[in-house]
Design an enzyme around this catalytic site. Sequence first.
Site, PDB file in Angstrom:
ATOM      1  N   ARG A 230      29.592 -17.061  29.146  1.00  0.00           N
ATOM      2  CA  ARG A 230      30.332 -18.141  28.476  1.00  0.00           C
ATOM      3  C   ARG A 230      29.726 -18.459  27.105  1.00  0.00           C
ATOM      4  NH1 ARG A 230      29.777 -22.400  32.857  1.00  0.00           N
ATOM      5  NH2 ARG A 230      30.904 -23.807  31.483  1.00  0.00           N
TER       6      ARG A 230
ATOM      7  N   ARG B  43      24.094 -28.871  36.847  1.00  0.00           N
ATOM      8  CA  ARG B  43      25.258 -29.761  36.723  1.00  0.00           C
ATOM      9  C   ARG B  43      25.989 -29.919  38.049  1.00  0.00           C
ATOM     10  NH1 ARG B  43      29.819 -28.806  32.122  1.00  0.00           N
ATOM     11  NH2 ARG B  43      30.301 -26.871  33.221  1.00  0.00           N
TER      12      ARG B  43
ATOM     13  N   ARG C 155      29.996 -25.954  39.920  1.00  0.00           N
ATOM     14  CA  ARG C 155      31.073 -25.045  39.518  1.00  0.00           C
ATOM     15  C   ARG C 155      30.641 -23.596  39.696  1.00  0.00           C
ATOM     16  NH1 ARG C 155      33.335 -27.049  33.753  1.00  0.00           N
ATOM     17  NH2 ARG C 155      33.267 -24.803  33.427  1.00  0.00           N
TER      18      ARG C 155
ATOM     19  N   LYS D  80      30.604 -32.060  26.069  1.00  0.00           N
ATOM     20  CA  LYS D  80      31.963 -32.440  25.635  1.00  0.00           C
ATOM     21  C   LYS D  80      32.651 -33.347  26.666  1.00  0.00           C
ATOM     22  CE  LYS D  80      33.541 -28.170  25.200  1.00  0.00           C
ATOM     23  NZ  LYS D  80      32.353 -27.360  25.584  1.00  0.00           N
TER      24      LYS D  80
ATOM     25  N   ARG E  28      39.967 -23.229  21.375  1.00  0.00           N
ATOM     26  CA  ARG E  28      38.785 -22.363  21.479  1.00  0.00           C
ATOM     27  C   ARG E  28      38.958 -21.061  20.715  1.00  0.00           C
ATOM     28  NH1 ARG E  28      37.108 -24.689  27.016  1.00  0.00           N
ATOM     29  NH2 ARG E  28      35.126 -23.738  27.505  1.00  0.00           N
TER      30      ARG E  28
END
Length: 211
Positions: free
Chosen positions: A162, A118, A151, A9, A84
Amino acid sequence: MFGPPGSGKGTYASRLSVKLSLPHISTGDLVRDEVKNQTNMGKHINEFLVQGKLVPDTLICQLLQKRISQPDCANGFILDGFPRTIPQAQELEKISTTDLVINLDVPDEVIVERLSTRLICRNCAAVYNERTLKPRKEGRCDRCDGELYKREDDRPQVILERLEVYRKQTHPLLKHYQAKNLVRTVSNRQADVPPERIVEGIIQLIHNEAA
Ligand code: AMP
């Protein structure tokens, strides 16, 4: 931009933002800014963030409302990571209109692989990947030379939480938008498709809608 964590996203929204001249609003970035600036709200919401849980609707809606009331949002904006939950979608309907929902369909194994490799720029929040989207200079952002970091919620245990939260609380929202005929799905079954290719596909979809 709609989809599970790690579906791209933010990566696609930041590129679309440049191409379409519309601000990219990531509620995840808004949350991380509050935490980084150690505001009262930041201290409160950090516990949700580190556990991979959703921040309460009232708080996240407050952050979003503040952001979209800025002058740069007057002609529209690209939302990434909001809404969300159903109450968030209902709140959004009170304050704005939704033109299109781009649903990113990515298998779980690609997500887990992507999130665990990431890298994010500490300064401008640009997204990189240790394997598929490397920065030109190791550990530094191509755009602003900021430091790249992993992160805290990209740890394997939190990634699973998540994904579960997405399945239970966010995925049901698709039905809500499908009923309004706003959903267009973009499938990406592999980890290493260049983001530019997906972004071109999304722009094509947007043009088809406008035609
Ligand atoms: P993201 O960067 O979109 O993956 O978001 C990181 C974290 O910020 C999420 O795991 C939540 O804790 C929080 N967050 C971001 N957007 C929302 C939202 N719309 N509703 C609730 N929590 C959110």
